[in-house]
Design an enzyme around this catalytic site. Structure first.
Site, mmCIF file in Angstrom:
data_model
loop_
_atom_site.group_PDB
_atom_site.id
_atom_site.type_symbol
_atom_site.label_atom_id
_atom_site.label_comp_id
_atom_site.label_asym_id
_atom_site.label_seq_id
_atom_site.Cartn_x
_atom_site.Cartn_y
_atom_site.Cartn_z
ATOM 1 N N GLY A 60 -20.717 -2.685 18.739
ATOM 2 C CA GLY A 60 -20.129 -1.572 19.474
ATOM 3 C C GLY A 60 -19.887 -1.932 20.925
ATOM 4 O O GLY A 60 -20.021 -3.102 21.309
ATOM 5 N N HIS A 69 11.468 2.989 -4.490
ATOM 6 C CA HIS A 69 10.946 2.052 -5.487
ATOM 7 C C HIS A 69 11.678 0.727 -5.351
ATOM 8 O O HIS A 69 12.893 0.723 -5.204
ATOM 9 C CB HIS A 69 11.168 2.599 -6.897
ATOM 10 C CG HIS A 69 10.738 1.623 -7.956
ATOM 11 N ND1 HIS A 69 9.411 1.400 -8.241
ATOM 12 C CD2 HIS A 69 11.463 0.803 -8.751
ATOM 13 C CE1 HIS A 69 9.330 0.488 -9.189
ATOM 14 N NE2 HIS A 69 10.553 0.099 -9.519
#
Ligand SMILES: Cc1cc2nc3c(=O)[nH]c(=O)nc-3n(C[C@H](O)[C@H](O)[C@H](O)COP(=O)(O)OP(=O)(O)OC[C@H]3O[C@@H](n4cnc5c(N)ncnc54)[C@H](O)[C@@H]3O)c2cc1C
EC number: 1.8.1.4
Length: 460
Positions: free
Chosen positions: A269, A439
Site C-alpha cells: 500500500g 460479433h
C-alpha cells in the site's frame, strides 16, 4: 505574480486540474518537484503497462509458440531493452504533459511547493533557491508513495518498492512479493513471465483481496498454472534483509517456514506525500481530509487525488480534479465526489470490476441474481486463444438493475467501461441484453452473462 490557481503536484490529479482551469480562462501555475505526469506516467500506471506488454509477448512466444504455429531457433530478450522501452514510453508521455502545459499557457514551475499561508505558495528549486507566489486558490495534488514494512526498510536492491521494481538493472533469479493487490500481482506476472521464480505472500484470504472472492480464487488458479507460488491467507511473521538476499518467514495453510529470495518487493500500500508548510487537517490514516468541494481545513486550499486517500487511482484523481476546478470556476456547477469507479489490474489474466462484490451484497442483505459466463463460451475468445476467465454480473433481484460487474480474462480492463456506464446510468439487465453487442467480440461475454442472469443464456 498573482494566479487564479496554483496546483502543487503534476500527476493525473494536478495536471488535469491545471489544464481544466486554464481552459476556463484562468491564470494557472503547476508546481512539480520531479516530472510532469506524476506517479502515474513516470512510476506507475504507464511504465508498468509497457513492461506488462513485453512480458505478455515474451510469455506467449516462449510458452505458446507451437500453438500459434511459430518456431525459431533462439528466443532471447535483453532485460535492459525491456526496461528501456518502458522508460521511453514514460518519457514520451511526461513530455506530452509538458507540451500541454505550454499549449494551455500554464506556468510549469519545477521545485518543491509548500503552502506557507492561505493564498501563498513557496517553491524551493533543486538548487535551493526559494520563490514566492500568490493565488486565489491552491490545490494540493502531491500524491502518495510506497509504504514500507517497518522491520524491512527499502534499500533499493534486496528490499524494493514498485519504483525500483520497474528499473532493476539485473533481473533477479527469485523474488518474494509481499502484498497481492494490483501492484503486487502485476509485478508477479511480469517477473514470472521472464523466468524469475516468484512467490506472492498475501495476508487476506484471497489474491486481489478487494475484488470479488471468486475472482481472487480464479487468479490464484491461473497464476499457479503459470508457475507463480501464491500464498494467500499467509502472515509474515519475521523478516531478515541479508543484503545479498532476503528471508521472509510466513505462517499459513500452505507454508510455515522461512522463504529465501534474491529480492523482496514490498507492495503493501501507500502513504500520502504531504507538501511542506502549513499542514491541513488529516484523516486518522494521515491523508488530507477534504469536504464536499474538496476543501481542506485551510481557507482557499483544496486537495485531490492520492493525497486525500482511497480510491488510489489515476482516473479517480482526474475525476476529482475536474470536479474541484469546475466547482471553483464554473458558476452553479454541482460538485460530485467519486461514486462508482472501475478498478483494473493488468496482469494476465486481467481483472476488472465496478460496483459491489457478491460479498458486499450478502453483507448488506441486498437480493441479487448472478449471471456468470466463461470466456470459453465466446467465439472471439477462442479465436484469440484466450478462453480462460469469466464475467460475473450481479443484478438486483427486484428491479433488475446492475449492481456489480466482475471480469477476469483477456481484455477485462477494456470490457469494464461498458459496465461502468451501465452502473452510472442505472441500466437494467433488460436494457443491457437488448443492446446489440458486435460479433465476434469479447464484449459478447457481457451480453451472454446478462442473459444468464435472466436464466436464458444462449451459448452456455
Ligand atoms: C506501480 C504502480 C502502478 C499503478 N498502476 C495504476 C493503474 O494501472 N491504474 C491506476 O488508475 N492507477 C495506478 N496506480 C496509481 C496511480 O499512479 C495514482 O493513483 C495516481 O498517480 C494518483 O495521482 P495524483 O495526481 O493524486 O498523484 P501522483 O501521480 O503521485 O502525482 C503527485 C505529484 O506531486 C509531486 N509532488 C509531491 N510533493 C510535491 C511538492 N511538495 N511540490 C511539488 N510537487 C510535489 C510528485 O513528484 C508527483 O509528480 C499505480 C501506482 C503505482 C505505484
Amino acid at each position: 505574480m498573482a494566479y487564479d490557481l496554483i496546483v502543487i503536484g503534476g500527476g493525473p490529479g494536478g495536471y488535469v486540474a491545471a489544464i481544466r482551469a486554464a481552459q476556463l480562462g484562468k491564470k494557472v501555475a503547476c508546481v512539480e518537484a520531479d516530472r510532469a505526469g506524476g506517479t502515474c506516467l513516470n512510476w506507475g500506471c504507464i511504465p508498468t503497462k509497457a513492461l506488462l506488454k513485453n512480458a505478455e509477448l515474451y510469455h506467449t512466444l516462449s510458452h505458446r509458440a507451437k500453438e500459434f504455429g511459430f518456431s525459431f531457433d533462439n528466443l532471447s530478450y535483453d532485460w535492459s531493452s525491456v526496461v528501456g522501452r518502458s522508460r521511453k514510453v514514460s518519457d514520451r508521455l511526461a513530455g506530452g504533459i509538458e507540451f500541454l502545459f505550454k499549449k494551455n499557457g500554464i506556468d510549469y514551475v519545477r521545485g518543491l511547493g509548500a503552502v506557507t499561508a492561505p493564498g501563498k505558495v513557496e517553491v524551493t528549486a533543486a538548487d535551493g533557491t526559494k520563490t514566492q507566489a500568490e493565488a486565489k486558490h491552491i490545490i494540493i495534488a502531491t500524491g502518495a508513495k510506497s509504504r514500507q514494512l517497518p522491520p524491512l526498510p527499502f534499500n533499493g536492491t534486496s528490499v524494493i518498492s514498485s519504483k525500483e521494481a520497474m528499473v532493476l538493472e539485473k533481473q533477479p533469479e527469485s523474488m518474494i512479493i509481499i502484498g497481492a493487490g494490483a501492484i503486487g500481482v502485476e509485478f508477479a506476472y511480469i517477473y514470472n513471465a521472464f523466468g524469475t521464480k516468484v512467490t506472492v505472500v498475501e495476508m487476506a484470504p484471497t489474491m486481489v483481496p478487494v475484488e470479488d472472492t471468486e475472482i481472487g480464487e480464479a487468479l490464484e488458479k491461473s497464476f499457479t498454472k503459470q508457475g507463480i507460488r501464491c500464498l494467500a491467507n499467509h502472515k509474515v511473521t519475521a523478516t531478515a534483509d541479508k543484503g545479498t538476499h532476503v528471508e521472509i518467514t510466513v505462517e499459513g495453510a500452505k507454508e510455515n517456514g522461512t522463504l529465501k529470495a534474491d529480492v523482496c518487493l514490498v507492495a503493501i500500500g501507500v502513504q500520502p506525500v504531504l507538501p511542506g508548510g502549513e499542514q491541513p487537517a488529516l484523516t486518522d490514516r494521515g491523508f488530507i481530509q477534504v469536504g464536499d468541494r474538496y476543501e481542506t481545513s485551510i481557507s482557499g486550499v483544496y486537495a485531490i487525488g492520492d493525497v486525500t486517500g482511497p480510491p488510489l487511482l489515476a482516473h479517480t484523481a482526474s475525476f476529482e480534479a475536474i470536479q474541484c476546478v469546475e466547482g471553483l470556476f464554473v458558476e452553479g456547477h454541482k460538485v460530485r465526489k467519486v461514486g462508482n469507479f472501475p478498478g483494473c489490474t493488468y496482469c494476465h489474466p486481467q481483472v476488472a470490476s465496478v460496483g459491489k462484490t457478491e460479498r458486499a451484497l450478502k453483507e448488506e442483505g441486498i437480493e441479487y441474481t448472478v449471471g456468470k459466463i466463461p470466456f470459453m463460451a465466446i467465439g472471439k475468445a477462442i479465436a484469440a486463444g484466450e478462453p480462460d476467465g469469466f464475467a460475473k454480473l450481479l443484478y438486483g433481484k427486484k428491479h433488475g438493475e446492475l449492481l456489480g460487474a466482475h471480469i477476469i480474462g483477456d481484455n477485462a480492463t477494456e470490457l469494464i467501461a461498458e459496465m461502468g456506464l451501465a452502473l452510472d446510468q442505472e441500466l437494467t439487465a433488460e436494457e443491457i441484453h437488448s443492446t446489440i453487442h458486435a460479433h465476434p467480440t469479447m464484449s459478447e461475454v457481457i451480453h451472454e452473462a446478462t442473459l444468464a442472469a435472466e436464466g436464458h443464456a444462449i451459448h452456455f
